[in-house]
Design an enzyme around this catalytic site. Structure first.
Site, PDB file in Angstrom:
ATOM      1  N   ASN A  10      58.664 -42.950 -34.343  1.00  0.00           N
ATOM      2  CA  ASN A  10      57.638 -43.822 -33.763  1.00  0.00           C
ATOM      3  C   ASN A  10      58.203 -45.240 -33.823  1.00  0.00           C
ATOM      4  O   ASN A  10      58.265 -45.830 -34.895  1.00  0.00           O
ATOM      5  CB  ASN A  10      56.340 -43.712 -34.576  1.00  0.00           C
ATOM      6  CG  ASN A  10      55.304 -44.741 -34.144  1.00  0.00           C
ATOM      7  OD1 ASN A  10      55.414 -45.321 -33.060  1.00  0.00           O
ATOM      8  ND2 ASN A  10      54.298 -44.962 -34.975  1.00  0.00           N
ATOM      9  N   LYS A  12      56.973 -47.897 -32.645  1.00  0.00           N
ATOM     10  CA  LYS A  12      55.912 -48.921 -32.693  1.00  0.00           C
ATOM     11  C   LYS A  12      56.217 -50.027 -31.667  1.00  0.00           C
ATOM     12  O   LYS A  12      56.756 -49.742 -30.615  1.00  0.00           O
ATOM     13  CB  LYS A  12      55.760 -49.461 -34.109  1.00  0.00           C
ATOM     14  CG  LYS A  12      55.701 -48.373 -35.170  1.00  0.00           C
ATOM     15  CD  LYS A  12      55.204 -48.861 -36.488  1.00  0.00           C
ATOM     16  CE  LYS A  12      55.307 -47.745 -37.509  1.00  0.00           C
ATOM     17  NZ  LYS A  12      54.510 -47.954 -38.678  1.00  0.00           N
ATOM     18  N   HIS A  95      47.174 -42.881 -33.849  1.00  0.00           N
ATOM     19  CA  HIS A  95      47.922 -43.427 -34.995  1.00  0.00           C
ATOM     20  C   HIS A  95      46.992 -44.371 -35.760  1.00  0.00           C
ATOM     21  O   HIS A  95      46.148 -45.048 -35.169  1.00  0.00           O
ATOM     22  CB  HIS A  95      49.163 -44.176 -34.493  1.00  0.00           C
ATOM     23  CG  HIS A  95      50.103 -44.545 -35.593  1.00  0.00           C
ATOM     24  ND1 HIS A  95      49.895 -45.637 -36.401  1.00  0.00           N
ATOM     25  CD2 HIS A  95      51.236 -43.949 -36.038  1.00  0.00           C
ATOM     26  CE1 HIS A  95      50.880 -45.698 -37.293  1.00  0.00           C
ATOM     27  NE2 HIS A  95      51.706 -44.689 -37.099  1.00  0.00           N
ATOM     28  N   GLU A  97      47.424 -47.184 -36.939  1.00  0.00           N
ATOM     29  CA  GLU A  97      47.471 -48.584 -36.462  1.00  0.00           C
ATOM     30  C   GLU A  97      46.603 -48.753 -35.220  1.00  0.00           C
ATOM     31  O   GLU A  97      45.980 -49.798 -35.027  1.00  0.00           O
ATOM     32  CB  GLU A  97      48.931 -48.992 -36.190  1.00  0.00           C
ATOM     33  CG  GLU A  97      49.710 -49.156 -37.495  1.00  0.00           C
ATOM     34  CD  GLU A  97      51.203 -48.902 -37.388  1.00  0.00           C
ATOM     35  OE1 GLU A  97      51.738 -48.850 -36.262  1.00  0.00           O
ATOM     36  OE2 GLU A  97      51.838 -48.742 -38.446  1.00  0.00           O
ATOM     37  N   GLU A 167      49.418 -38.487 -41.968  1.00  0.00           N
ATOM     38  CA  GLU A 167      50.018 -39.748 -42.393  1.00  0.00           C
ATOM     39  C   GLU A 167      49.057 -40.523 -43.291  1.00  0.00           C
ATOM     40  O   GLU A 167      48.163 -41.225 -42.791  1.00  0.00           O
ATOM     41  CB  GLU A 167      50.333 -40.615 -41.176  1.00  0.00           C
ATOM     42  CG  GLU A 167      51.295 -39.986 -40.202  1.00  0.00           C
ATOM     43  CD  GLU A 167      52.020 -41.045 -39.393  1.00  0.00           C
ATOM     44  OE1 GLU A 167      53.244 -41.078 -39.472  1.00  0.00           O
ATOM     45  OE2 GLU A 167      51.361 -41.851 -38.711  1.00  0.00           O
ATOM     46  N   GLY A 173      54.746 -47.524 -43.740  1.00  0.00           N
ATOM     47  CA  GLY A 173      55.422 -48.823 -43.739  1.00  0.00           C
ATOM     48  C   GLY A 173      55.416 -49.510 -45.095  1.00  0.00           C
ATOM     49  O   GLY A 173      55.721 -50.699 -45.190  1.00  0.00           O
ATOM     50  N   SER A 213      56.688 -43.462 -44.658  1.00  0.00           N
ATOM     51  CA  SER A 213      57.891 -43.873 -45.393  1.00  0.00           C
ATOM     52  C   SER A 213      58.894 -42.744 -45.612  1.00  0.00           C
ATOM     53  O   SER A 213      59.566 -42.701 -46.643  1.00  0.00           O
ATOM     54  CB  SER A 213      57.501 -44.523 -46.723  1.00  0.00           C
ATOM     55  OG  SER A 213      56.744 -45.702 -46.493  1.00  0.00           O
TER      56      SER A 213
END
Ligand code: PEP
Length: 249
Positions: A10, A12, A95, A97, A167, A173, A213
């Site tokens: 991904n 991003k 996702h 985010e 996730e 991250g 991560s």
């Protein structure tokens, strides 16, 4: 039948189109592995140049998002047809985010999942708990709710071909990877939930990734777990490390 692992990057909001071409060219000799499906989910503007750079390799280029309407007055959105027209087969949906910064909900995730299937695109459906939810002991309840809503009105045949990415938000991250036991426990709970909604055959077919991560050092143990069928990788997918993740064995 054994499930084929799927390892997706991904990117991003990283990489200009010219940087995307460079990155694909750097990674393509490193990510060769016929035993694994390799997908690079990239920003919309990078899809075409990345695809051209990846032509003739085992790399599939996917999208990071897609809208749930066909077309029209939705400024800035990407329609499913726009993706299929250039050959996109995978799209990340929901996702964390997108949920946090762009107000996506379980309901919009469900609409996007249904739309992706309607167009023959495989959704990589993201779910995951916050640190507070984990600390309060409600992780499994929360994930089950996300899954049940994401799969509303999805047929068993469609569900069998879907990809779910578990996730934990606290691991994205942050460099703080979930323990192998934590990741396996939730991925198994997701599979049990799919068996409950559909049946055992569907649960055994669906692929469930871990994301958060993932690195070259954590991948081998994570991907060896019985219910973890690969990973969704953010930061490390932009580096040569991604080659080691794809060739985790
Ligand atoms: C992600 O963006 O889906 C992700 C897992 O990121 P990272 O690997 O950087 O934690």
């Amino acid at each position: 039948m054994a499930r084929k692992k799927i390892i997706a990057g991904n990117w991003k909001m990283n990489m200009t189109p010219s940087q995307a071409v460079e990155l694909v060219n750097t990674l393509k000799p490193l990510v060769v592995n016929d035993e694994v499906d390799v997908v690079f989910c990239v920003p919309a503007i990078d899809i075409i140049p990345a695809m051209e750079a990846a032509r003739g390799t085992n790399i599939q280029i996917g999208a990071e998002n897609m809208y749930y309407e066909e077309k029209g007055a939705f400024t800035g959105e990407i329609a499913p047809d726009m993706l299929t027209d250039v050959g996109v087969k995978y799209v990340i949906i929901g996702h964390s985010e997108r949920r946090e910064y762009f107000a996506e909900t379980d309901e919009t995730v469900n609409r996007k999942v249904l739309k992706a299937f309607e167009h023959g695109i495989t959704p990589i459906i993201c779910c995951g708990e916050s640190l507070t939810q984990r600390e309060q002991g409600i992780t499994i309840d929360w994930i089950r709710q996300q899954i049940k809503i994401a799969f509303l009105n999805v047929t068993a045949e469609q569900a069998a071909s879907a990809v779910i990415a578990y996730e934990p938000i606290w691991a994205i991250g942050t460099g703080k990877v979930a323990t192998t036991e934590q990741a396996q426990e939730v991925c198994k709970a997701i599979r049990d939930c799919i068996a409950e909604i559909y049946d055992q055959t569907t649960a055994e077919a669906i692929r469930i990734q871990y994301g958060g991560s993932v690195s070259a050092s954590s991948a081998p143990e994570l991907f060896a777990q019985p219910d973890i069928d690969g990973g969704l990788v953010g930061g490390a997918s932009l580096k040569p490390d991604f080659g080691a993740i794809v060739n985790y064995k």
